[in-house]
Design a protein around this motif. Sequence first.
Motif, short mmCIF file in Angstrom:
data_model
loop_
_atom_site.label_atom_id
_atom_site.label_comp_id
_atom_site.label_asym_id
_atom_site.label_seq_id
_atom_site.Cartn_x
_atom_site.Cartn_y
_atom_site.Cartn_z
N THR A 40 7.29 -6.98 -5.47
CA THR A 40 5.83 -6.91 -5.60
C THR A 40 5.35 -5.48 -5.73
O THR A 40 4.52 -5.14 -6.59
CB THR A 40 5.15 -7.59 -4.40
OG1 THR A 40 5.52 -8.97 -4.36
CG2 THR A 40 3.64 -7.46 -4.47
N GLU A 41 5.87 -4.59 -4.88
CA GLU A 41 5.42 -3.21 -4.87
C GLU A 41 5.92 -2.43 -6.08
O GLU A 41 5.22 -1.56 -6.61
CB GLU A 41 5.84 -2.51 -3.57
CG GLU A 41 5.17 -3.07 -2.33
CD GLU A 41 3.66 -3.05 -2.44
OE1 GLU A 41 3.10 -2.01 -2.88
OE2 GLU A 41 3.03 -4.07 -2.12
N VAL A 42 7.13 -2.75 -6.54
CA VAL A 42 7.64 -2.10 -7.75
C VAL A 42 6.80 -2.51 -8.95
O VAL A 42 6.43 -1.66 -9.78
CB VAL A 42 9.13 -2.44 -7.98
CG1 VAL A 42 9.57 -2.04 -9.40
CG2 VAL A 42 10.01 -1.73 -6.96
N ILE A 43 6.51 -3.80 -9.07
CA ILE A 43 5.68 -4.28 -10.18
C ILE A 43 4.32 -3.58 -10.16
O ILE A 43 3.80 -3.16 -11.19
CB ILE A 43 5.49 -5.81 -10.11
CG1 ILE A 43 6.82 -6.53 -10.32
CG2 ILE A 43 4.46 -6.28 -11.14
CD1 ILE A 43 7.47 -6.25 -11.65
N ARG A 44 3.77 -3.43 -8.97
CA ARG A 44 2.48 -2.76 -8.82
C ARG A 44 2.56 -1.32 -9.35
O ARG A 44 1.69 -0.85 -10.08
CB ARG A 44 2.05 -2.78 -7.36
CG ARG A 44 0.58 -2.39 -7.13
CD ARG A 44 0.31 -2.17 -5.65
NE ARG A 44 0.83 -3.23 -4.81
CZ ARG A 44 0.18 -4.36 -4.55
NH1 ARG A 44 -1.01 -4.58 -5.09
NH2 ARG A 44 0.72 -5.28 -3.77
N LEU A 45 3.64 -0.64 -8.99
CA LEU A 45 3.83 0.75 -9.42
C LEU A 45 4.02 0.84 -10.93
O LEU A 45 3.44 1.72 -11.59
CB LEU A 45 5.04 1.35 -8.70
CG LEU A 45 5.27 2.86 -8.92
CD1 LEU A 45 4.19 3.67 -8.19
CD2 LEU A 45 6.65 3.26 -8.42
#
Length: 336
Positions: free
Chosen positions: A50-55
Amino acid sequence: MIKPYVLGIDIGGTNTVFGIVDARGVVLASSSIKTQKHADFDDYLDELHTEVIRLLEANDALDKILGIGIGAPNANYYTGTIEGKVNLPWPSPLPLAQIVSEKFGIPVAITNDANAAAIGEMTYGAARGLRDFIMITLGTGVGSGIVINGQLVYGHDGFAGELGHTIIRRNNGRLCGCGRTGCLEAYCSATGVARTAREFLEIREDESLLRELPIDAITSKDVYDAAIKGDKLAKEIFEYTGNILGEAFADFTVFSSPEAIILFGGLAKSGDLLMRPLRESMEKNMLHIFKGKVKVIPSELKEADAAVLGASALGWEAGKANSAPNPVAVPAKTNE
């Protein structure tokens, strides 16, 4: 479509740091999550995804990642697994590379953190152009990555290069975290420096700024701060540490004849407090055919970016070795 970036992920015992890196070694953006937050690996992976996709979305890089490189404790480059007892909450062995690759739809390569640092140094830092060098990381432990003829040495099982666990004191050596006694790590890591400080304070009566601190709470930084202020005992602790490192480096040189030994980590920033006794001890103990031939130099990687850069260098290798048929796996949108 040419994919101009890779993703570097460094899984530490406390934090997992990840970042988008271009071919010049510039970290375009980075972020992190808490490694120990989830006892279940699937929950950890979901949050990481989730956080990688956000970045990636925030930096217009969602479909521009060629490969993913991961540095992690006891990560085996050959098998793609994390093996053995490590400071992570998940079962072992863990097929990390396969699971992450399936989750993201991108090729993944993994290795341990010290090897990742060596690859990063060779790709982006002080080892550019060097074909034979040893990377030594001086942190909580002592890690190492060995490069011979331009190739990182993995050994037949993927675990070569544990120079921090060579035995440097065979008689009454300190107990190491690995369970053996006398390992280099027990003396020359940041933890080892703090242990030396406690030993010196207990067996000696010298005046020292370190006596103003609770003895069990002393850190290597406390020793450095005292030494910078001229504290004699603190300086002797660095002298002792440098002498042991120099002896070890002389032995390492006999094995692989490196052009340079590159130091990374907090202790490597101690300047002449550590480097002077280290170099003197190394030359004093060096086999004559190697005297004056091996440089000891600090890393050129920025500490804030080093973990991500080291891991990211593997991403180029993974991406070029495998063609990723799918872009990053983006969670399906739901109708609310």
